[in-house]
Design a protein around this motif. Structure first.
Motif, PDB file in Angstrom:
ATOM      1  N   UNK A  14       0.836  -1.205   0.000  1.00 44.16           N
ATOM      2  CA  UNK A  14       0.000   0.000   0.000  1.00 44.16           C
ATOM      3  C   UNK A  14       0.870   1.254   0.000  1.00 44.16           C
ATOM      4  N   UNK A  15       1.871   1.286   0.869  1.00 46.37           N
ATOM      5  CA  UNK A  15       2.774   2.436   0.944  1.00 46.37           C
ATOM      6  C   UNK A  15       3.587   2.561  -0.336  1.00 46.37           C
ATOM      7  N   UNK A  16       4.018   1.435  -0.883  1.00 45.72           N
ATOM      8  CA  UNK A  16       4.789   1.449  -2.127  1.00 45.72           C
ATOM      9  C   UNK A  16       3.971   2.041  -3.276  1.00 45.72           C
ATOM     10  N   UNK A  17       2.726   1.620  -3.378  1.00 51.05           N
ATOM     11  CA  UNK A  17       1.852   2.153  -4.435  1.00 51.05           C
ATOM     12  C   UNK A  17       1.602   3.646  -4.228  1.00 51.05           C
ATOM     13  N   UNK A  18       1.445   4.061  -2.978  1.00 52.79           N
ATOM     14  CA  UNK A  18       1.226   5.477  -2.679  1.00 52.79           C
ATOM     15  C   UNK A  18       2.463   6.306  -3.036  1.00 52.79           C
ATOM     16  N   UNK A  19       3.645   5.783  -2.739  1.00 54.07           N
ATOM     17  CA  UNK A  19       4.884   6.495  -3.081  1.00 54.07           C
ATOM     18  C   UNK A  19       5.029   6.654  -4.594  1.00 54.07           C
ATOM     19  N   UNK A  20       4.669   5.611  -5.345  1.00 54.98           N
ATOM     20  CA  UNK A  20       4.722   5.695  -6.802  1.00 54.98           C
ATOM     21  C   UNK A  20       3.749   6.754  -7.315  1.00 54.98           C
ATOM     22  N   UNK A  21       2.570   6.786  -6.728  1.00 59.55           N
ATOM     23  CA  UNK A  21       1.566   7.785  -7.108  1.00 59.55           C
ATOM     24  C   UNK A  21       2.078   9.194  -6.822  1.00 59.55           C
ATOM     25  N   UNK A  22       2.674   9.375  -5.645  1.00 58.17           N
ATOM     26  CA  UNK A  22       3.245  10.678  -5.282  1.00 58.17           C
ATOM     27  C   UNK A  22       4.368  11.075  -6.227  1.00 58.17           C
ATOM     28  N   UNK A  23       5.241  10.145  -6.526  1.00 61.58           N
ATOM     29  CA  UNK A  23       6.372  10.435  -7.418  1.00 61.58           C
ATOM     30  C   UNK A  23       5.892  10.835  -8.808  1.00 61.58           C
ATOM     31  N   UNK A  24       4.891  10.120  -9.304  1.00 60.83           N
ATOM     32  CA  UNK A  24       4.323  10.460 -10.610  1.00 60.83           C
ATOM     33  C   UNK A  24       3.738  11.857 -10.616  1.00 60.83           C
ATOM     34  N   UNK A  25       3.084  12.221  -9.524  1.00 58.51           N
ATOM     35  CA  UNK A  25       2.492  13.552  -9.419  1.00 58.51           C
ATOM     36  C   UNK A  25       3.576  14.624  -9.374  1.00 58.51           C
ATOM     37  N   UNK A  26       4.644  14.376  -8.645  1.00 54.68           N
ATOM     38  CA  UNK A  26       5.761  15.331  -8.583  1.00 54.68           C
ATOM     39  C   UNK A  26       6.349  15.539  -9.971  1.00 54.68           C
ATOM     40  N   UNK A  27       6.488  14.450 -10.728  1.00 56.45           N
ATOM     41  CA  UNK A  27       7.013  14.563 -12.093  1.00 56.45           C
ATOM     42  C   UNK A  27       6.077  15.408 -12.969  1.00 56.45           C
ATOM     43  N   UNK A  28       4.777  15.242 -12.794  1.00 53.86           N
ATOM     44  CA  UNK A  28       3.817  16.032 -13.571  1.00 53.86           C
ATOM     45  C   UNK A  28       3.890  17.510 -13.203  1.00 53.86           C
ATOM     46  N   UNK A  29       4.044  17.787 -11.911  1.00 55.81           N
ATOM     47  CA  UNK A  29       4.161  19.184 -11.466  1.00 55.81           C
ATOM     48  C   UNK A  29       5.424  19.810 -12.052  1.00 55.81           C
ATOM     49  N   UNK A  30       6.528  19.073 -12.009  1.00 53.79           N
ATOM     50  CA  UNK A  30       7.788  19.596 -12.565  1.00 53.79           C
ATOM     51  C   UNK A  30       7.662  19.831 -14.068  1.00 53.79           C
ATOM     52  N   UNK A  31       7.016  18.900 -14.768  1.00 54.69           N
ATOM     53  CA  UNK A  31       6.845  19.045 -16.218  1.00 54.69           C
ATOM     54  C   UNK A  31       5.998  20.268 -16.542  1.00 54.69           C
ATOM     55  N   UNK A  32       4.933  20.473 -15.781  1.00 49.30           N
ATOM     56  CA  UNK A  32       4.072  21.626 -16.013  1.00 49.30           C
ATOM     57  C   UNK A  32       4.807  22.927 -15.672  1.00 49.30           C
ATOM     58  N   UNK A  33       5.593  22.906 -14.590  1.00 50.08           N
ATOM     59  CA  UNK A  33       6.329  24.099 -14.185  1.00 50.08           C
ATOM     60  C   UNK A  33       7.406  24.466 -15.195  1.00 50.08           C
ATOM     61  N   UNK A  34       7.972  23.464 -15.861  1.00 57.76           N
ATOM     62  CA  UNK A  34       9.043  23.741 -16.815  1.00 57.76           C
ATOM     63  C   UNK A  34       8.527  24.389 -18.095  1.00 57.76           C
ATOM     64  N   UNK A  35       7.252  24.257 -18.347  1.00 59.26           N
ATOM     65  CA  UNK A  35       6.658  24.885 -19.540  1.00 59.26           C
ATOM     66  C   UNK A  35       5.405  25.672 -19.142  1.00 59.26           C
ATOM     67  N   UNK A  36       5.567  26.477 -18.106  1.00 63.13           N
ATOM     68  CA  UNK A  36       4.433  27.188 -17.517  1.00 63.13           C
ATOM     69  C   UNK A  36       3.744  28.115 -18.518  1.00 63.13           C
ATOM     70  N   UNK A  37       4.501  28.671 -19.451  1.00 68.11           N
ATOM     71  CA  UNK A  37       3.879  29.580 -20.424  1.00 68.11           C
ATOM     72  C   UNK A  37       2.977  28.826 -21.392  1.00 68.11           C
ATOM     73  N   UNK A  38       3.196  27.516 -21.537  1.00 71.77           N
ATOM     74  CA  UNK A  38       2.375  26.708 -22.442  1.00 71.77           C
ATOM     75  C   UNK A  38       1.284  25.943 -21.694  1.00 71.77           C
ATOM     76  N   UNK A  39       1.228  26.109 -20.371  1.00 70.36           N
ATOM     77  CA  UNK A  39       0.231  25.386 -19.576  1.00 70.36           C
ATOM     78  C   UNK A  39      -1.162  25.916 -19.869  1.00 70.36           C
ATOM     79  N   UNK A  40      -2.092  24.994 -19.993  1.00 70.05           N
ATOM     80  CA  UNK A  40      -3.488  25.385 -20.240  1.00 70.05           C
ATOM     81  C   UNK A  40      -4.253  25.343 -18.924  1.00 70.05           C
ATOM     82  N   UNK A  41      -5.344  26.093 -18.849  1.00 74.30           N
ATOM     83  CA  UNK A  41      -6.161  26.021 -17.633  1.00 74.30           C
ATOM     84  C   UNK A  41      -6.630  24.590 -17.347  1.00 74.30           C
ATOM     85  N   UNK A  42      -6.934  23.838 -18.395  1.00 77.51           N
ATOM     86  CA  UNK A  42      -7.389  22.461 -18.216  1.00 77.51           C
ATOM     87  C   UNK A  42      -6.326  21.579 -17.591  1.00 77.51           C
ATOM     88  N   UNK A  43      -5.072  21.715 -18.052  1.00 85.70           N
ATOM     89  CA  UNK A  43      -3.995  20.892 -17.492  1.00 85.70           C
ATOM     90  C   UNK A  43      -3.729  21.281 -16.040  1.00 85.70           C
TER      91      UNK A  43
END
Length: 82
Positions: A14-43
């Protein structure tokens, strides 16, 4: 912990799956932050929704731990002679 229809759930898995979920979310936040000018309201809204889901899952795990601790404490309390 429990076994139903061939699926085993342990606290570790359970903790392992939660950590993977958290890590994936962090990667998405970093990806969105790296191209903030191209971010859409929907994303941005989708990312916020995913963050709230991860938060709710974390709170559920915390509540589960608290309930297990309560059961253990009551079991120990019942063993003490009065």
């Amino acid at each position: 912990m429990g076994k139903a229809s061939g699926v085993t759930l342990t606290f570790g898995s359970l903790i392992s799956a939660y950590r993977k979920l958290q890590s994936g979310l962090v990667m998405q936040v970093r990806a969105l932050a790296s191209k903030i000018s191209a971010a859409t309201p929907g994303s941005f809204i989708l990312l916020q929704f995913q963050m709230s889901q991860v938060t709710q899952i974390g709170e559920s795990i915390s509540n589960l731990i608290s309930q297990v601790n309560t059961v253990i404490n009551k079991a120990i309390g019942n063993q003490i002679p009065r």
